[in-house]
Design an enzyme around this catalytic site. Structure first.
Site, PDB file in Angstrom:
ATOM      1  N   ASP A 139       0.897  -1.237   0.061  1.00 41.63           N
ATOM      2  CA  ASP A 139       0.101   0.009  -0.065  1.00 41.63           C
ATOM      3  C   ASP A 139       0.995   1.316   0.108  1.00 41.63           C
ATOM      4  O   ASP A 139       0.320   2.416  -0.081  1.00 41.63           O
ATOM      5  CB  ASP A 139      -0.870  -0.030   1.471  1.00 41.63           C
ATOM      6  CG  ASP A 139      -2.559  -0.286   0.753  1.00 41.63           C
ATOM      7  OD1 ASP A 139      -2.406  -0.429  -0.375  1.00 41.63           O
ATOM      8  OD2 ASP A 139      -3.192  -0.343   1.644  1.00 41.63           O
ATOM      9  N   ASP A 444     -11.672  -6.601   9.984  1.00 39.77           N
ATOM     10  CA  ASP A 444     -11.562  -8.090  10.101  1.00 39.77           C
ATOM     11  C   ASP A 444     -12.661  -8.748  10.952  1.00 39.77           C
ATOM     12  O   ASP A 444     -13.341  -9.458  10.493  1.00 39.77           O
ATOM     13  CB  ASP A 444     -10.282  -8.446  10.588  1.00 39.77           C
ATOM     14  CG  ASP A 444      -9.572  -7.332  11.346  1.00 39.77           C
ATOM     15  OD1 ASP A 444     -10.165  -6.547  12.182  1.00 39.77           O
ATOM     16  OD2 ASP A 444      -8.255  -7.185  11.282  1.00 39.77           O
TER      17      ASP A 444
END
Ligand SMILES: *[C@@H]1O[C@H](CO)[C@@H](O)[C@H](O)[C@H]1NC(C)=O
Ligand SMILES: CC(=O)N[C@H]1CO[C@H](CO)[C@@H](O)[C@@H]1O
Length: 734
Positions: A139, A444
């Site tokens: 990223d 998550d």
């Protein structure tokens, strides 16, 4: 296969001694009722309600309620065991493809050399290489990371055959080189020496490139990939960069022994300032789409870039759960615990989360499965992409392969690059019904939860030899910051539309709802804990009694609860593999988390609710110089950061208790023991005394230590001032 010949691929066992535990828990529940009853009936004095007691009652109601919630993660624990030999017998030739996603976000915090160690450890899994694909999502779009991965793709050709030839474990080069290697046979020692040399040369090249900021001519000439950085303007503003470094379908991709290699792909998804990137969830979703066009493995493993594989058989372990003919159909994901390789013996910062991993997640497994904790987790691709569970339907593991198109790699890369663009997700269900969910700091947990709400189960796989090992925080500040983030995210889930309570009700087991709630309600624990660690001490100073006197029968439930609480948690901690001193440290960190991380998490959540986007809270950078590392290894608490508001609170609280305790002692001495009634103050003396004892390292850091990790004197001064004023005010007005 006929029904009668079915032998399971895994077995499930209930925890031993669960009846004894249940009786014990019931006795504690009775104790709680007694305490509540005592408070309710003694809250008035001479017909007037005692205001301080209302707070005590509130805190005790909260503690009791929270304790009941935590029973869900202890009541019904189960343990799993797999039979990998049966798996090989039945499925060796039909094993499904596995796509492994490694996520990294910052080459400064997560050095490329660490990232490629993780990548190499998963490339070397004991699994058919043509069915294994490894994707690195970067990223930061860092060409240093790309260069390291390119180097790793060459080194893998030596590393993987070496691992397989000698059955090396673990298969992260760095971890392997760390091990004792002087007992090796000469033949292996020779190989080791040469592979180590290659590794060190590679490491030097990577370091050098980073230092110089450019790459050797060879690398540039050899790999067209670097040209993709020509249009790169910054970390947050660049095109998608997709590079297939090893194409596993290509029969030419071979290691030095002539065996096939796994596919290896580098991806930096497109970033633009005007498009929000959704952090790791966004990266994962881009990977899901891109990989579906390259390998499309029906199983996806997601690991953080610092978590290397410590067991090359983990994939086979997991397939035993997924492929079991009777019980595998409703399994959506298999979660491994988060373990660490750099935990010190007595865990000054409670970094291993021992009890959560060894006890609580097994408890959740008994009610439908653990949370998805964002790393060390194997998903089924279809369930991650939103598939609902339908009773009786069976999954075909083989139907997923990507058709061969005859394109060249460059054409393929160009075609599917679009899948990682900023605009691809517009007007789609990505981030909502498909893939990982957006809009929550613990994406998550909420993703796993919504999968379970669609009818799927998850499984907790915690074999004795750990599957993955990561790096734990090595300073107090890092620990507290991390827990602030987790507890804040969890609390947001509780208050969101996906709250375990209203969204989960009727969809998942009630025990699992309670289990989720224990984590989602971490943060509100701060209020009761703060009250309990301040008010009784101040009242002690003033001589106001808050607990029954020693000669009263009412002392019994209090004594019982206090003793059993600590005896039980001590036993549980030792049973989970910890040390006695580790338990004591854990108690301290428990207090620190609750009075600082959780408090800030609660405040920030509240501010967001009423419309302030964020508090002025700054997350400090990860410091990790050698000094700090050394103090970590000596288990000395690290306070040498001035920018964090956590320490001010912790120190003020510690000082408050110290002053109250000293004040009490002085009073006793002055009165010659006449006026002071030990009988009615006994519990408060114990409580305040324990708070002082547990804070000893903090006093040491504030008053005596000389090293750089000591408490900054500005923090000490402020805290002494705050504590003194609090004592005085409360003394005057309470
Ligand atoms: C990691 O693996 C090695 C051997 O492969 C084993 O000896 C060690 O105990 C494992 N570590 C943990 C924490 O389980
Ligand atoms: C105590 C311990 O093992 N510390 C290690 C933690 O991890 C870092 C990074 O890998 C090592 O440098 C430490 O030695």
């Amino acid at each position: 296969m006929t029904e009668s010949s079915y032998t399971p691929l895994f077995e499930t066992k209930r925890a031993k001694g669960s009846l004894i535990y249940k009786l014990f828990a019931i006795s504690r529940f009775v104790g709680i009722i007694f305490i509540w009853f005592y408070r309710a009936t003694h809250i008035t004095e001479n017909g007037r309600i005692r205001p301080v007691w209302i707070g005590m009652f509130g805190a005790e109601i909260w503690f009791g309620f929270y304790w009941i919630l935590t029973q869900a993660v202890r009541w019904n624990r189960i343990y799993r065991r797999t039979f990998k030999d049966r798996l090989s017998q039945r499925y060796e030739n039909d094993l499904p493809g596995v796509d492994i996603f490694v996520c990294t976000a910052d080459p400064n915090i997560e050095p490329p050399i660490m990232v490629i160690n993780t990548v190499l450890s998963v490339m070397a899994y004991d699994y058919p290489p043509e069915k294994l694909s490894v994707y690195l999502s970067d990223d930061a779009g860092s060409d240093n990371t790309f260069y390291a991965l390119l180097e790793a793709s060459h080194f893998a050709k030596h590393w993987i055959p070496y691992c397989k030839k000698f059955g090396v474990e673990p298969r992260s080069p760095e971890a392997h080189f760390r091990l004792e290697t002087n007992k090796l046979e000469p033949y292996q020692a020779q190989h080791l020496a040469s592979v180590k040399k290659l590794y060190q040369d590679m490491e030097n090249r990577i370091e050098l490139a980073k230092k110089l900021g450019n790459f050797s001519k060879n690398a540039l000439l050899e790999h067209r990939g670097f040209s993709k950085w020509d249009t790169f303007s910054s970390k947050g503003d660049h095109d998608s960069i997709l590079q297939i470094l090893i194409d596993g379908r290509d029969a030419e991709a071979k290691d030095t022994e002539g065996c096939r290699l796994p596919t290896l792909v580098y991806l930096a998804r497109e970033k633009r300032p005007e498009h929000f990137h959704n952090f790791k969830a966004g990266a994962m979703n881009a990977l899901i789409r891109v990989s579906s066009e390259i390998s499309n493995g029906p199983i996806i493993l997601n690991v953080d870039c610092d978590m290397y594989s410590n067991n090359s058989h983990s994939i086979r372990d997991v397939l035993c759960f997924f492929l079991d003919e009777e019980k595998g159909h409703d399994v959506a994901f298999v979660q491994f615990p988060q373990d660490f390789h750099n935990i010190t013996k007595n865990e000054l910062y409670g970094g291993s989360m021992r009890v959560i991993c060894e006890v609580e997640l097994h408890g959740l497994d008994g009610y439908g499965g653990p949370l998805y904790i964002g790393t060390g987790c194997f998903h089924r691709r279809d369930t991650l992409c939103g598939r609902k569970f339908i009773k009786g339907s069976k999954f075909q593991w083989k139907e997923n392969s990507v058709p061969k198109t005859g394109e060249s790699i460059a054409e393929l890369e160009e075609r599917i690059k679009e899948l990682a663009s900023c605009t691809f997700e517009k007007n789609t269900q990505w981030g909502n019904e498909m893939g990982l969910k957006y809009g929550c700091p613990v994406e998550d947990v909420i993703t796993g939860f919504s999968i379970q709400c669609r009818g799927w189960k998850s499984i907790y796989s915690n074999p004795e030899r750990k599957g993955f090992l990561g790096v734990s925080g090595t300073t107090l500040d890092q620990t507290l910051v991390q827990h602030k983030r987790w507890s804040e995210g969890d609390l947001q889930i509780m208050l969101s539309k996906f709250s375990p309570i209203w969204y989960g009700l009727g969809k998942i087991d009630f025990g699992l709802i309670m289990g989720y709630s224990t984590y989602c309600l971490w943060s509100p624990n701060c209020f009761a804990t703060l009250y309990y660690s301040m008010i009784p001490s101040i009242c002690l100073l003033k001589g106001v009694s808050l607990f029954p006197q020693v000669s009263s029968l009412w002392i019994l439930p209090f004594a019982y609860m206090i003793i059993t609480e600590h005896a039980y948690s001590f036993a549980e901690y030792l049973w989970s593999g910890g040390t006695a001193l580790g338990w004591w440290n854990e108690q301290r960190i428990w207090l620190y988390k609750r009075t600082s991380s959780y408090l800030f998490a609660a405040i920030d959540t509240f501010l967001k609710l009423v419309g302030y986007s964020d508090s002025a809270f700054v997350i400090s950078a990860k410091v990790s110089d050698q000094d700090v590392e050394q103090r970590y290894e000596q288990e000395k608490m690290e306070f040498g950061v001035t920018t964090t508001p956590f320490f001010a609170i912790l120190t003020s609280l510690a000082m408050l208790n110290l002053f109250c305790f000293i004040g009490m002692v002085l009073k006793v001495i002055r009165a010659g023991g006449v006026e002071f009634d030990h009988e009615i103050m006994a519990l408060q003396i114990v409580l305040c005394g324990v708070l002082v004892l547990i804070n000893l390292p903090l006093y040491n850091a504030a008053f005596f230590r000389k090293d750089k990790g000591r408490m900054p004197s500005s923090v000490t001064l402020k805290s002494v001032f705050v504590a003194l004023s609090l004592c005085t005010c409360c003394y005057a007005f309470l």
